[in-house]
Design a protein around this motif. Structure first.
Motif, PDB file in Angstrom:
ATOM      1  N   LYS A  93      -2.343 -61.918   8.398  1.00 32.55           N
ATOM      2  CA  LYS A  93      -1.519 -61.284   7.292  1.00 32.55           C
ATOM      3  C   LYS A  93      -2.226 -59.978   7.190  1.00 32.55           C
ATOM      4  CE  LYS A  93       1.113 -64.759   6.104  1.00 32.55           C
ATOM      5  NZ  LYS A  93       2.464 -64.833   6.385  1.00 32.55           N
ATOM      6  N   GLU A  94      -1.364 -58.957   7.288  1.00 37.26           N
ATOM      7  CA  GLU A  94      -1.790 -57.692   6.837  1.00 37.26           C
ATOM      8  C   GLU A  94      -2.108 -57.330   5.359  1.00 37.26           C
ATOM      9  OE1 GLU A  94       0.578 -54.551   8.602  1.00 37.26           O
ATOM     10  OE2 GLU A  94       0.605 -55.310  10.575  1.00 37.26           O
ATOM     11  N   PHE A  95      -2.925 -56.379   5.187  1.00 39.66           N
ATOM     12  CA  PHE A  95      -3.009 -55.785   3.781  1.00 39.66           C
ATOM     13  C   PHE A  95      -3.442 -54.347   3.850  1.00 39.66           C
ATOM     14  CE2 PHE A  95      -7.311 -57.574   4.660  1.00 39.66           C
ATOM     15  CZ  PHE A  95      -8.084 -56.909   4.010  1.00 39.66           C
ATOM     16  N   SER A  96      -3.329 -53.376   2.988  1.00 38.99           N
ATOM     17  CA  SER A  96      -3.713 -52.181   2.923  1.00 38.99           C
ATOM     18  C   SER A  96      -4.954 -52.098   1.790  1.00 38.99           C
ATOM     19  CB  SER A  96      -2.725 -51.470   2.779  1.00 38.99           C
ATOM     20  OG  SER A  96      -3.315 -49.899   2.513  1.00 38.99           O
ATOM     21  N   HIS A  97      -6.217 -51.592   2.056  1.00 37.78           N
ATOM     22  CA  HIS A  97      -7.176 -51.275   1.260  1.00 37.78           C
ATOM     23  C   HIS A  97      -7.635 -49.651   1.361  1.00 37.78           C
ATOM     24  CE1 HIS A  97     -10.524 -52.143  -1.328  1.00 37.78           C
ATOM     25  NE2 HIS A  97     -11.271 -51.647  -0.576  1.00 37.78           N
ATOM     26  N   ASN A  98      -7.347 -48.917   0.209  1.00 37.31           N
ATOM     27  CA  ASN A  98      -7.811 -47.587   0.115  1.00 37.31           C
ATOM     28  C   ASN A  98      -7.058 -47.069   1.164  1.00 37.31           C
ATOM     29  OD1 ASN A  98      -9.316 -48.034  -1.945  1.00 37.31           O
ATOM     30  ND2 ASN A  98     -11.133 -48.218  -0.825  1.00 37.31           N
ATOM     31  N   GLY A  99      -5.669 -47.066   1.586  1.00 41.36           N
ATOM     32  CA  GLY A  99      -4.844 -46.591   2.688  1.00 41.36           C
ATOM     33  C   GLY A  99      -5.189 -46.928   4.150  1.00 41.36           C
ATOM     34  N   VAL A 100      -6.283 -48.033   4.205  1.00 44.76           N
ATOM     35  CA  VAL A 100      -6.480 -48.579   5.737  1.00 44.76           C
ATOM     36  C   VAL A 100      -6.068 -49.797   5.909  1.00 44.76           C
ATOM     37  CG1 VAL A 100      -8.500 -49.248   7.080  1.00 44.76           C
ATOM     38  CG2 VAL A 100      -8.550 -47.296   5.607  1.00 44.76           C
ATOM     39  N   LYS A 101      -5.370 -50.050   7.066  1.00 41.14           N
ATOM     40  CA  LYS A 101      -4.786 -51.318   7.397  1.00 41.14           C
ATOM     41  C   LYS A 101      -5.786 -52.379   7.272  1.00 41.14           C
ATOM     42  CE  LYS A 101      -1.379 -51.667  10.127  1.00 41.14           C
ATOM     43  NZ  LYS A 101      -0.622 -51.993  11.408  1.00 41.14           N
ATOM     44  N   GLY A 102      -5.518 -53.749   6.919  1.00 32.69           N
ATOM     45  CA  GLY A 102      -6.710 -54.827   6.898  1.00 32.69           C
ATOM     46  C   GLY A 102      -5.792 -55.918   7.497  1.00 32.69           C
ATOM     47  N   TYR A 103      -6.676 -56.940   7.675  1.00 35.00           N
ATOM     48  CA  TYR A 103      -6.158 -58.382   8.390  1.00 35.00           C
ATOM     49  C   TYR A 103      -6.818 -59.560   7.808  1.00 35.00           C
ATOM     50  CZ  TYR A 103      -3.943 -55.400  11.801  1.00 35.00           C
ATOM     51  OH  TYR A 103      -3.112 -54.312  12.813  1.00 35.00           O
ATOM     52  N   ARG A 104      -6.218 -60.354   7.401  1.00 36.74           N
ATOM     53  CA  ARG A 104      -6.630 -61.659   6.698  1.00 36.74           C
ATOM     54  C   ARG A 104      -6.595 -62.615   7.722  1.00 36.74           C
ATOM     55  NH1 ARG A 104      -3.563 -64.487   3.149  1.00 36.74           N
ATOM     56  NH2 ARG A 104      -1.612 -63.373   2.679  1.00 36.74           N
TER      57      ARG A 104
END
Length: 176
Positions: free
Chosen positions: A160-171
């Motif tokens: 699942k994607e998420f965004s943290h401080n404008g950076v793409k992340g994955y969980r």
């Protein structure tokens, strides 16, 4: 399941485990491997090195316990949860656990000249299983995994994607 980095650090032995009908590449990864786990800057951090000598692969990374560190990233991860069961992106069990959420960062990867793509893919599949055996969920930012991005994105279909401080992340979550 350790669920916390401090408990993971206390474990005596860390090993990659193949399943009964695993393919040859997975069995070769498990053969002659070594996992070294060292404390990081505090009890919520660990430095890990996974070395598969028989296929000349080494992955180094660090772990951070997001709940224990009271990380602001948790709020960003929570925003990626879909609550509307009619939404096509809804997955049963799509929640953020109240503990056992770790971040992978500081990733370094080396592979031998004779190492095949199938062996590298098997190695990352084993690593995915290893992490889910020890933690309820792990996350990583795309900026931290550039050297291994194609392999990590292929780990599982439950990313699942998420965004943290404008950076793409994955969980990646363990749903059962």
């Amino acid at each position: 399941m350790a669920t916390r980095v401090c408990l993971f650090l206390e474990e005596k032995e860390h090993v990659l485990e193949a399943w009964e009908d695993a393919n040859l590449e997975i069995k070769r990864c498990v053969d002659k491997h070594r996992i070294t786990v060292l404390p990081g800057r505090n009890s919520n951090h660990a430095d890990v090195e996974v070395n598969c000598e028989s296929i000349e692969l080494t992955l180094k990374f660090s772990l951070r316990d997001l709940w224990q560190e009271k990380s602001l990233m948790l709020a960003s991860i929570n925003q990626s949860v879909v609550y509307d069961t009619d939404d096509e992106n809804f997955d049963y069990g799509d929640t953020i656990p109240p503990f056992g959420v770790i971040e992978l960062f500081g990733i370094g990867f080396k592979r031998g000249e004779a190492t095949t793509e199938a062996e590298v893919e098997a190695f990352f599949l084993l690593l995915n299983h290893f992490l889910l055996k020890h933690f309820m969920m792990y996350v990583f930012l795309e900026s931290e995994i550039q050297s291994v991005l194609p392999y990590m994105i292929e780990w599982t279909s439950s990313l699942k994607e998420f965004s943290h401080n404008g950076v793409k992340g994955y969980r990646v979550a363990n749903f059962g």
